[in-house]
Design a protein around this motif. Structure first.
Motif, PDB file in Angstrom:
ATOM      1  N   UNK A  59       0.842  -1.220   0.000  1.00 36.23           N
ATOM      2  CA  UNK A  59       0.000   0.000   0.000  1.00 36.23           C
ATOM      3  C   UNK A  59       0.870   1.261   0.000  1.00 36.23           C
ATOM      4  N   UNK A  60       0.488   2.214  -0.804  1.00 37.28           N
ATOM      5  CA  UNK A  60       1.227   3.480  -0.830  1.00 37.28           C
ATOM      6  C   UNK A  60       0.258   4.650  -0.576  1.00 37.28           C
ATOM      7  N   UNK A  61       0.837   5.804  -0.334  1.00 41.14           N
ATOM      8  CA  UNK A  61       0.025   7.023  -0.203  1.00 41.14           C
ATOM      9  C   UNK A  61       0.769   8.154  -0.916  1.00 41.14           C
ATOM     10  N   UNK A  62       0.035   9.209  -1.252  1.00 38.37           N
ATOM     11  CA  UNK A  62       0.680  10.358  -1.909  1.00 38.37           C
ATOM     12  C   UNK A  62       0.791  11.504  -0.908  1.00 38.37           C
ATOM     13  N   UNK A  63       2.007  12.050  -0.803  1.00 32.05           N
ATOM     14  CA  UNK A  63       2.228  13.239   0.030  1.00 32.05           C
ATOM     15  C   UNK A  63       2.438  14.452  -0.881  1.00 32.05           C
ATOM     16  N   UNK A  64       2.034  15.630  -0.408  1.00 32.39           N
ATOM     17  CA  UNK A  64       2.320  16.892  -1.135  1.00 32.39           C
ATOM     18  C   UNK A  64       3.478  17.551  -0.409  1.00 32.39           C
ATOM     19  N   UNK A  65       4.677  17.367  -0.918  1.00 27.84           N
ATOM     20  CA  UNK A  65       5.832  17.881  -0.178  1.00 27.84           C
ATOM     21  C   UNK A  65       6.284  19.240  -0.722  1.00 27.84           C
ATOM     22  N   UNK A  66       6.839  20.044   0.176  1.00 35.77           N
ATOM     23  CA  UNK A  66       7.306  21.382  -0.196  1.00 35.77           C
ATOM     24  C   UNK A  66       8.656  21.252  -0.888  1.00 35.77           C
ATOM     25  N   UNK A  68       6.170  25.768  -4.047  1.00 30.01           N
ATOM     26  CA  UNK A  68       5.997  24.653  -4.981  1.00 30.01           C
ATOM     27  C   UNK A  68       5.782  23.373  -4.186  1.00 30.01           C
ATOM     28  N   UNK A  69       4.675  22.692  -4.499  1.00 28.61           N
ATOM     29  CA  UNK A  69       4.357  21.398  -3.882  1.00 28.61           C
ATOM     30  C   UNK A  69       4.557  20.307  -4.927  1.00 28.61           C
ATOM     31  N   UNK A  70       5.081  19.174  -4.491  1.00 29.35           N
ATOM     32  CA  UNK A  70       5.302  18.070  -5.429  1.00 29.35           C
ATOM     33  C   UNK A  70       4.727  16.772  -4.853  1.00 29.35           C
ATOM     34  N   UNK A  71       4.138  15.965  -5.731  1.00 35.12           N
ATOM     35  CA  UNK A  71       3.611  14.660  -5.299  1.00 35.12           C
ATOM     36  C   UNK A  71       4.757  13.700  -5.031  1.00 35.12           C
ATOM     37  N   UNK A  72       4.640  12.982  -3.916  1.00 34.92           N
ATOM     38  CA  UNK A  72       5.618  11.931  -3.637  1.00 34.92           C
ATOM     39  C   UNK A  72       4.850  10.682  -3.193  1.00 34.92           C
ATOM     40  N   UNK A  73       5.026   9.614  -3.950  1.00 33.83           N
ATOM     41  CA  UNK A  73       4.348   8.371  -3.596  1.00 33.83           C
ATOM     42  C   UNK A  73       5.242   7.585  -2.644  1.00 33.83           C
ATOM     43  N   UNK A  74       4.737   7.286  -1.471  1.00 32.47           N
ATOM     44  CA  UNK A  74       5.553   6.639  -0.428  1.00 32.47           C
ATOM     45  C   UNK A  74       4.761   5.473   0.176  1.00 32.47           C
ATOM     46  N   UNK A  75       5.432   4.552   0.851  1.00 33.94           N
ATOM     47  CA  UNK A  75       4.697   3.485   1.537  1.00 33.94           C
ATOM     48  C   UNK A  75       3.708   4.079   2.537  1.00 33.94           C
ATOM     49  N   UNK A  76       2.601   3.383   2.756  1.00 36.62           N
ATOM     50  CA  UNK A  76       1.536   3.908   3.629  1.00 36.62           C
ATOM     51  C   UNK A  76       2.040   4.235   5.033  1.00 36.62           C
ATOM     52  N   UNK A 101       7.056   8.079   7.177  1.00 36.71           N
ATOM     53  CA  UNK A 101       6.875   9.215   8.100  1.00 36.71           C
ATOM     54  C   UNK A 101       6.169  10.389   7.418  1.00 36.71           C
ATOM     55  N   UNK A 102       5.465  11.165   8.217  1.00 34.99           N
ATOM     56  CA  UNK A 102       4.700  12.297   7.673  1.00 34.99           C
ATOM     57  C   UNK A 102       5.624  13.300   6.990  1.00 34.99           C
ATOM     58  N   UNK A 103       5.115  13.912   5.917  1.00 34.82           N
ATOM     59  CA  UNK A 103       5.882  14.942   5.216  1.00 34.82           C
ATOM     60  C   UNK A 103       4.894  15.797   4.418  1.00 34.82           C
ATOM     61  N   UNK A 104       5.260  17.066   4.194  1.00 38.18           N
ATOM     62  CA  UNK A 104       4.433  17.948   3.371  1.00 38.18           C
ATOM     63  C   UNK A 104       3.183  18.419   4.088  1.00 38.18           C
ATOM     64  N   UNK A 105       2.139  18.704   3.311  1.00 37.40           N
ATOM     65  CA  UNK A 105       0.891  19.228   3.899  1.00 37.40           C
ATOM     66  C   UNK A 105       0.204  18.097   4.658  1.00 37.40           C
ATOM     67  N   UNK A 106       0.008  18.278   5.959  1.00 34.63           N
ATOM     68  CA  UNK A 106      -0.560  17.210   6.794  1.00 34.63           C
ATOM     69  C   UNK A 106      -2.077  17.329   6.889  1.00 34.63           C
TER      70      UNK A 106
END
Ligand code: ACO
Length: 325
Positions: free
Chosen positions: A1-8, A168-176, A179-184
């Protein structure tokens, strides 16, 4: 399982060259440096040059953010500009910015939530990224508020300035379980029943003029601290964080007394609060990204810091976002 983070990935800002001090204003209207500093904390503001448009301010801030991110404009597939002072009624300032950046792909649009415009734009970009609608978002707050001020009204014209900031926000696909990163988390609110406490007395459909800013300052002040505190607490609750865990509080820069009042109510110390209102005045949607830019440039905000942004403005609109920088 993965999730997408919006990282700065990057941050940039721009202030027009011309500086107007409180003493400069005192030559135009019946006011004083002492009154303005005591009631608002503002010492000076920047004013856009004749012919310098909101999209021009946004362009410099955007280029600086791209450089900071190590990206080309062609990497961007979403541009959202928070502004209440667009170059034209249409097309959007975001479309004009896209053209100035020399790109034609992706989508671009404005968000109009007055002083909360950047916070609304960040939450929108975060949703686009997390739902797979965009990969790299340029989120801008840009204003030429000097163009909608009644320069004979001392109760309003002393409060605002021009400027632009960008993230600038960028999508990062990471394991579910990464650790938290970007817009929480973000929370956005509007209560249109307060529209007549802060508005512009003109518009396309009503008067076919741009109008001037009108405000019941005391009423805005009365609501601001409570609304800001509510929405910040809501975002903290969504993430299970406390104010003690914040590294930086980056509030909308309307008035030093509102910033101090919100900080006191939330239990956030001055040392963790980024204040630029003394130098920039209230630049509406540009105020939060400008403050982020200043605090990143001077080394206060660093990668991994927990940053709370918030804003409140005409509508009323208000909102907050918690970001792992
Ligand atoms: N210089 C000198 N005197 C002034 C000025 C000025 N620029 N402006 C008003 N005054 C006078 C008034 O005429 C009044 O005089 P009077 O007592 O003889 O009638 C006196 O100062 C007090 O006026 P108030 O409006 O009661 O002053 P107050 O202490 O409420 O301060 C202010 C006004 C600074 C606008 C305050 O209400 C405020 O900060 N409100 C929040 C509004 C704000 O920040 N808006 C930004 C947009 S919204 C947002 O971004 C959240």
């Amino acid at each position: 399982m993965t999730k997408i983070q919006s990282v700065v990935r990057g941050v940039g800002g721009y202030l027009p060259e011309r500086v107007m001090t409180n003493d400069d204003l005192a030559k135009l209207i019946d006011t004083s440096d002492e009154w303005i500093v005591q009631r608002t904390g503002i010492r000076k503001r920047h004013i856009a040059a004749e012919g310098e448009l909101t999209s021009d301010l946004a362009l410099v801030a955007a280029r600086r953010a791209l450089e900071n991110a190590g990206m080309d404009a062609s990497d961007i597939d979403l541009i959202i500009v928070g502004t209440t002072t667009p170059d034209m009624t249409f097309p959007s300032t975001a479309a004009l910015l896209q053209q100035k950046l020399g790109i034609t792909g992706g989508s671009a649009f404005d968000v109009q939530a007055v002083c909360s415009g950047f916070v609304f734009a960040m939450a929108t970009a975060d949703s686009y990224i997390k739902t797979g609608m965009a990969r790299r978002a340029l989120v801008v707050g840009a204003e030429t508020f000097s163009r909608i001020l009644d320069w004979t009204d001392r109760t309003t014209c002393v409060l605002f300035g021009d400027g632009a900031g960008a993230v600038i926000l960028e999508a990062r696909e990471v394991p579910a379980d990464a650790p938290e990163d970007g817009v929480l988390a973000s929370s956005l609110r509007t209560d249109g029943s307060h529209w007549d406490k802060l508005y512009v007395d003109g518009g396309v459909s009503s008067t076919q003029t741009i109008g001037h800013l009108r405000m019941e300052g005391r009423e805005v002040f009365r609501h601001a601290v409570g609304m800001i505190s509510d929405v910040v607490e809501e975002v903290l609750a969504k993430t299970g964080k406390t104010t003690d865990e914040l590294d930086w509080f980056v509030p909308h820069q309307a008035n030093r007394r509102i910033i101090d009042g919100a900080g006191r109510k939330l239990g956030i110390s001055d040392a963790k609060t980024v204040v630029t209102v003394d130098q920039h005045a209230n630049t509406s949607a540009a105020s939060v990204p400008l403050a982020l830019w200043v605090a990143c440039e001077d080394g206060r905000i660093n990668k991994g810091d927990l940053v709370m942004i918030e804003a409140m403005g005409g509508g009323f609109t208000w909102g907050a976002s918690l970001i792992r920088w």
